[in-house]
Design a protein around this motif. Sequence first.
Motif, PDB file in Angstrom:
ATOM      1  N   PRO A 102      59.818  -7.773 -18.887  1.00  0.00           N
ATOM      2  CA  PRO A 102      61.064  -7.145 -18.450  1.00  0.00           C
ATOM      3  C   PRO A 102      61.073  -6.868 -16.947  1.00  0.00           C
ATOM      4  CG  PRO A 102      59.655  -5.503 -19.452  1.00  0.00           C
ATOM      5  CD  PRO A 102      58.928  -6.818 -19.576  1.00  0.00           C
ATOM      6  N   THR A 114      61.446  -1.949 -13.977  1.00  0.00           N
ATOM      7  CA  THR A 114      62.857  -1.563 -13.893  1.00  0.00           C
ATOM      8  C   THR A 114      63.067  -0.287 -13.081  1.00  0.00           C
ATOM      9  OG1 THR A 114      63.365  -2.682 -15.972  1.00  0.00           O
ATOM     10  CG2 THR A 114      64.923  -1.025 -15.211  1.00  0.00           C
ATOM     11  N   PHE A 127      64.527 -10.515 -16.214  1.00  0.00           N
ATOM     12  CA  PHE A 127      63.442 -10.765 -17.159  1.00  0.00           C
ATOM     13  C   PHE A 127      62.839 -12.134 -16.897  1.00  0.00           C
ATOM     14  CE2 PHE A 127      67.350 -12.249 -19.175  1.00  0.00           C
ATOM     15  CZ  PHE A 127      66.999 -13.514 -19.623  1.00  0.00           C
ATOM     16  N   VAL A 162      68.308  -5.469 -20.114  1.00  0.00           N
ATOM     17  CA  VAL A 162      67.276  -6.482 -19.905  1.00  0.00           C
ATOM     18  C   VAL A 162      66.770  -7.020 -21.244  1.00  0.00           C
ATOM     19  CG1 VAL A 162      64.887  -6.812 -19.144  1.00  0.00           C
ATOM     20  CG2 VAL A 162      66.522  -5.717 -17.621  1.00  0.00           C
TER      21      VAL A 162
END
Length: 235
Positions: A102, A114, A127, A162
């Motif tokens: 991710p 993230t 991703f 994601v």
Amino acid sequence: MKYLLATQGSQGVVALRELFAANIKPNDIHVAICQNGESGPLNEFIAYNKISYSSHESGKHFSSWLLNKDKKYDTLLSISWKYLFCDETIKYFAGSAINFHPGLLPDYKGCFSTPWSIINQEEYVGFTYHYISKNFDEGNILIKEKIRILDSDTAHSLNYRVFQRGLSKLIDAICMIGEKGETQSKGGSYYPNKLPFDGKINQKWTIKQKNNFIRAMYFPPHEMFLKLIDKTNNK
């Protein structure tokens, strides 16, 4: 084809649904679950669909289990797997092991990409599907896709976007197994699974930096961060 899905939590449920939608049968799948993960819904889904499964406390435990199994697996799919795969596991699958990451490789390695993308004021998260290699998050890339970060986004909303978009590409990634893929360039940073800056706001930061930090920490949405948002916006 026999698939070994190494996973945990709700992400494992979504991955299994994608496999079922591609007409991969439950008896052609074995699910390996991280022992210390939050996998209640996954366990229920596995039981309902009568899928074989095993629980693992470490990468070494998983490797030992795999190498001592009479049953042979063709493909390893890693989705939210917490442990490092041992060399023996990688050799076992001989280029048929892929991981869903991710984050955008090679720039954002590790499992906290993230939140750091928000803190670093990036325009995009995303991703990557890549081959599992000896060096963590450095295998050749099969699929990589960007997702724009909106001003209203938090780490919570981005994480779900994601995974939602990324896992919809799982079958595409499986179909690409055997291709060489794109060699990753050097560099990038590794973001471990721990709170950035120990979860503390630096009062010397600008209002924008503080807001970005709060958005990045909003996963899950703790009451303390809601208060920080109100306090920061009222300054």
